[in-house]
Design an enzyme around this catalytic site. Structure first.
Site, PDB file in Angstrom:
ATOM      1  N   GLU A  47       0.862  -1.191   0.000  1.00  0.00           N
ATOM      2  CA  GLU A  47       0.000   0.000   0.000  1.00  0.00           C
ATOM      3  C   GLU A  47       0.887   1.226   0.000  1.00  0.00           C
ATOM      4  O   GLU A  47       1.971   1.217   0.595  1.00  0.00           O
ATOM      5  CB  GLU A  47      -0.908   0.014   1.236  1.00  0.00           C
ATOM      6  CG  GLU A  47      -1.772   1.280   1.289  1.00  0.00           C
ATOM      7  CD  GLU A  47      -2.876   1.239   2.334  1.00  0.00           C
ATOM      8  OE1 GLU A  47      -2.814   0.395   3.241  1.00  0.00           O
ATOM      9  OE2 GLU A  47      -3.808   2.062   2.229  1.00  0.00           O
ATOM     10  N   CYS A 242      -6.628   0.807   2.813  1.00  0.00           N
ATOM     11  CA  CYS A 242      -7.612   1.898   2.833  1.00  0.00           C
ATOM     12  C   CYS A 242      -7.500   2.826   1.634  1.00  0.00           C
ATOM     13  O   CYS A 242      -8.450   3.552   1.313  1.00  0.00           O
ATOM     14  CB  CYS A 242      -7.434   2.717   4.097  1.00  0.00           C
ATOM     15  SG  CYS A 242      -7.892   1.844   5.586  1.00  0.00           S
ATOM     16  N   ASN A 373     -12.082  -3.213   0.343  1.00  0.00           N
ATOM     17  CA  ASN A 373     -11.002  -3.463   1.302  1.00  0.00           C
ATOM     18  C   ASN A 373     -11.637  -3.777   2.650  1.00  0.00           C
ATOM     19  O   ASN A 373     -12.199  -4.846   2.816  1.00  0.00           O
ATOM     20  CB  ASN A 373     -10.046  -2.274   1.374  1.00  0.00           C
ATOM     21  CG  ASN A 373      -8.991  -2.449   2.456  1.00  0.00           C
ATOM     22  OD1 ASN A 373      -8.405  -3.531   2.561  1.00  0.00           O
ATOM     23  ND2 ASN A 373      -8.766  -1.468   3.288  1.00  0.00           N
ATOM     24  N   GLU A 374     -11.604  -2.846   3.571  1.00  0.00           N
ATOM     25  CA  GLU A 374     -12.220  -3.132   4.878  1.00  0.00           C
ATOM     26  C   GLU A 374     -13.636  -2.572   4.876  1.00  0.00           C
ATOM     27  O   GLU A 374     -13.946  -1.644   5.614  1.00  0.00           O
ATOM     28  CB  GLU A 374     -11.385  -2.509   5.990  1.00  0.00           C
ATOM     29  CG  GLU A 374     -10.129  -3.300   6.294  1.00  0.00           C
ATOM     30  CD  GLU A 374      -9.322  -2.725   7.452  1.00  0.00           C
ATOM     31  OE1 GLU A 374      -9.518  -1.551   7.805  1.00  0.00           O
ATOM     32  OE2 GLU A 374      -8.462  -3.461   7.977  1.00  0.00           O
TER      33      GLU A 374
HETATM   34  O1  AHR Z   1      -2.224  -1.525   6.770  1.00  0.00           O
HETATM   35  C1  AHR Z   1      -2.683  -0.270   7.160  1.00  0.00           C
HETATM   36  C2  AHR Z   1      -4.197  -0.161   7.083  1.00  0.00           C
HETATM   37  O2  AHR Z   1      -4.790  -1.030   7.973  1.00  0.00           O
HETATM   38  C3  AHR Z   1      -4.797  -0.547   5.775  1.00  0.00           C
HETATM   39  O3  AHR Z   1      -4.776   0.476   4.863  1.00  0.00           O
HETATM   40  C4  AHR Z   1      -6.192  -0.900   6.132  1.00  0.00           C
HETATM   41  O4  AHR Z   1      -6.764  -1.836   5.280  1.00  0.00           O
HETATM   42  C5  AHR Z   1      -6.090  -1.353   7.563  1.00  0.00           C
HETATM   43  O5  AHR Z   1      -6.993  -0.696   8.375  1.00  0.00           O
END
Ligand code: AHR
Length: 657
Positions: A47, A242, A373-374
């Site tokens: 990321e 994220c 993602n989340e």
């Molecule tokens: O890894 C950091 C963050 O943690 C990521 O962006 C997210 O998916 C999670 O909350």
């Protein structure tokens, strides 16, 4: 659930001293493999957080090269003789990257008209290395000469060149020049001063080191990619995290905006710029010089399956939670379908043609993709169903990775887990940023999961020594955290029937510009090191084997008895039985590994040990404080008498004959 910590585990071990002093025999049945371990088992999660891409693996050294940051001159110090000699203007014909500098030189000499770029918290300059500078320009005549210099933090020149923009036809051109650095600097700068008389427009001022990965112009940092390649990861997940969701939908990651000519990729604020007030980074933007084509190429280079994650029509639910109405979801779904065509389509297809035009006519063999993602709640399930139907209708074998939210428990998880399993979801992405003790207590988490149901992707995890990422600044990559992860990972391996993929997160962090800790690999402008966690991840990946073997102590799986966690697998290619054993207690332990169901094995086995004090950490100065040590150990009568050091992770590899 019982609460463990390293201390109480040691006390527990003391209470059961009589048991621990008795001979421990760990039995592996070599002829009774349980299940195949997927080639994707151990991978990496990428990321653009902590300056992981811009200011990290993307080797561009100039920050704000096209003057598109919210403040157009951020990162640049300027000198001019009089007002108006340096103007920020817009070009009408370039809507993605409209700003440029309009410079007026009046019989200029050094000190009159200058630009100095500070890089991403300093430029890393290496003595003797070639540096490749390029820029776009437009001028009505050829009266101006540019003096280019790399400087150290004292302002001393450590490499320079002179370039005269060649065309004076008032059209935009690109020009490039290369030169060598004469010294090393970790906080270097790029200085450009103008000589002569006239006007000139400049844009996309770019500088790359000559040692990029595979020497690709405009490529990635070779030292950072090498650490990934060394892990031989089974997959690479990108672009997050994220960042996929964005703080609102306008800020979401849109892959189509990250391909094609670099100068036409539209820059966007990085959500980690503003996410944590205590670690804010006003200079954090995404140039997308590292875009989806480059991610696919990276995956191919390091032999990892690509795993893109796409926005599902929902922005980050911790932020705005902005939703795309169901009736407007189609473009998002189309992006997913088009991505499969971009990766795999024939060169005659619309998106396959784009891939070919970028230099890769062959397909990238994309087999899976994450949707969301989340994300959580019924809004997620509703949207996911639309994506799933459209993707499966067109590509029936294609696998979809589904979100189970932010946590591995509680209501959100329970709801999603139930819904996803009732949908026969291919792969469920579970995330856990938890205390080391959680990892120890959860080494058996997957023992009870349905073997025939959806598979699990442990998509983001890390043992956090103090608290989760938003309390950043207090979590360190110590051996305590890494050892707990190793113990937990033996449970993932034992449950390879359920867990098909796993990745630590996040991957990279810049020591001068991070937002979230801990992270797997830390860098500054010149250096890079793998944490204790990196070594654990790498060892699991390099010794992943092909099938799980049953390994028991007194007839039970080894998941915390007397502070030991262990798993075993067979590698049918190298013909090895591989044991992985974590001893999380303060005492040495001496289990005997007994191989059954095999006629004979080699008399010498390989041992790999990682050990240390629980608070030990690696750093740029001491990158190998925690690192694997290699040795051999005798094998007698198909038995290995081991000595597990206190707080250690050990791999024993026995060759079959
Ligand atoms: O890894 C950091 C963050 O943690 C990521 O962006 C997210 O998916 C999670 O909350």
């Amino acid at each position: 659930m019982r609460k463990f910590n390293f201390l109480s585990l040691s006390l527990l071990a003391g209470l059961y001293a009589s048991h621990s002093q008795a001979q421990k025999t760990f039995t592996v049945k070599v002829n009774e493999p349980v299940v195949a371990i997927q080639p994707t088992m151990w991978g990496v999660f990428f990321e653009d957080i902590n300056f992981g891409a811009d200011g990290g693996i993307y080797a561009e050294m100039v920050k704000n090269r096209s003057f598109e940051f919210s403040k157009p001159l951020m990162g640049w110090a300027t000198k001019r003789k009089q007002e108006g000699d340096l103007l920020v203007l817009h070009r009408k014909e370039q809507t993605n990257n409209p700003r440029y500098l309009h410079l007026t030189a009046r019989n200029a000499a050094q000190g009159d008209l200058e630009l100095t770029n500070e890089g991403f918290r300093g430029m890393g300059v290496k003595k003797g290395l070639r540096y490749d500078l390029s820029f776009q320009y437009r001028q009505p005549a050829t009266g101006i000469t540019l003096h280019i210099a790399l400087q150290n933090s004292k302002g001393e020149v450590i490499g320079s060149t002179v370039v005269k923009p060649a065309d004076g036809d008032n059209q935009w051109h690109k020009q490039a020049v290369s030169f060598q650095a004469t010294d090393t600097a970790v906080k270097g700068k790029l200085n450009i001063w103008l000589e002569g008389t006239g006007t000139i427009d400049v844009d996309m001022i770019s500088l790359f080191p000559g040692d990029t990965w595979k020497n690709r112009p405009g490529g990635m940092r070779g030292d950072m990619v090498q650490l990934l390649a060394d892990m031989k990861p089974g997959f690479i997940r990108f672009p997050g995290g994220c960042i996929v969701e964005g703080f609102d939908l306008s800020n979401r990651y849109q892959w189509k905006k990250t391909i094609g000519p670099v100068e036409e990729r539209q820059l966007m604020i990085n959500r980690w710029n503003v996410e944590f007030p205590h670690r804010s980074a006003s200079d954090y933007f995404q140039t997308f010089g590292l875009g989806f084509f480059e991610y696919f190429q990276l995956a191919e280079d390091i032999g990892a399956e690509p795993l893109p994650i796409l926005n599902c029509g929902m922005a980050c639910q911790f932020n705005t939670a902005e939703l795309v109405p169901m009736e407007d979801l189609q473009p998002y779904v189309q992006d997913a379908l088009d991505l499969i065509e971009f990766a795999n389509g024939d060169v005659t297809t619309q998106w396959g043609k784009v891939r070919a035009s970028m230099g890769h006519p062959k397909p990238f063999h994309l087999k899976m993709m994450g949707v969301g993602n989340e994300n959580w709640g019924p809004q997620y399930i509703e949207r996911l169903k639309v994506f799933t139907k459209a993707i499966k209708e067109k590509y029936s074998d294609f696998k979809i990775v589904n979100s189970s939210g932010t946590d591995p428990d509680k209501d959100r998880f329970a709801y999603l887990n139930k819904e996803l399993r009732s949908m026969n979801a291919d792969i469920i992405d579970e995330h856990y940023y938890r205390a080391p003790e959680w990892f120890l207590a959860n080494a058996s988490r997957y023992d009870s999961y349905d073997r025939n149901g959806s598979k699990v992707f442990a998509g983001e995890y890390a043992a956090h020594s103090k608290g989760i990422g938003s309390n950043a600044g207090i979590n360190v990559n110590n051996w305590r955290a890494a050892l707990a992860e190793a113990a937990f990972m033996t449970g993932l391996e034992r449950n390879a029937a359920v867990v098909n993929m796993a990745s630590y997160a996040p991957l990279f962090a810049n020591t001068d510009a991070w937002q979230w800790a801990p992270d797997l690999i830390w860098v500054n402008s010149l250096g890079v090191y793998g944490t204790a966690d990196y070594h654990v991840q790498k060892l699991f990946s390099l010794n992943k084997g092909t099938k799980v073997l049953p390994l028991t102590w007194d007839g039970k799986a080894i998941a915390g008895q007397d502070s030991i966690y262990a798993s075993a697998c067979i590698d049918e290619k190298t013909k090895e039985v591989i044991f992985k054993i974590a001893n999380v207690s303060a005492k040495p332990q001496n289990p005997v590994l007994q191989l059954e169901g095999i006629k004979s094995v080699a008399t010498v086995a390989e041992s790999i040990v990682v050990k240390g004090d629980l608070n030990d950490v690696n750093s740029l100065e001491t990158p190998d404080k925690i690192a694997p040590q290699y040795a051999t150990v005798a094998v007698k009568n198909k038995k290995v008498a081991t000595t597990l050091a206190p707080y250690s992770f050990t791999i024993i590899k026995v060759k079959m004959q």
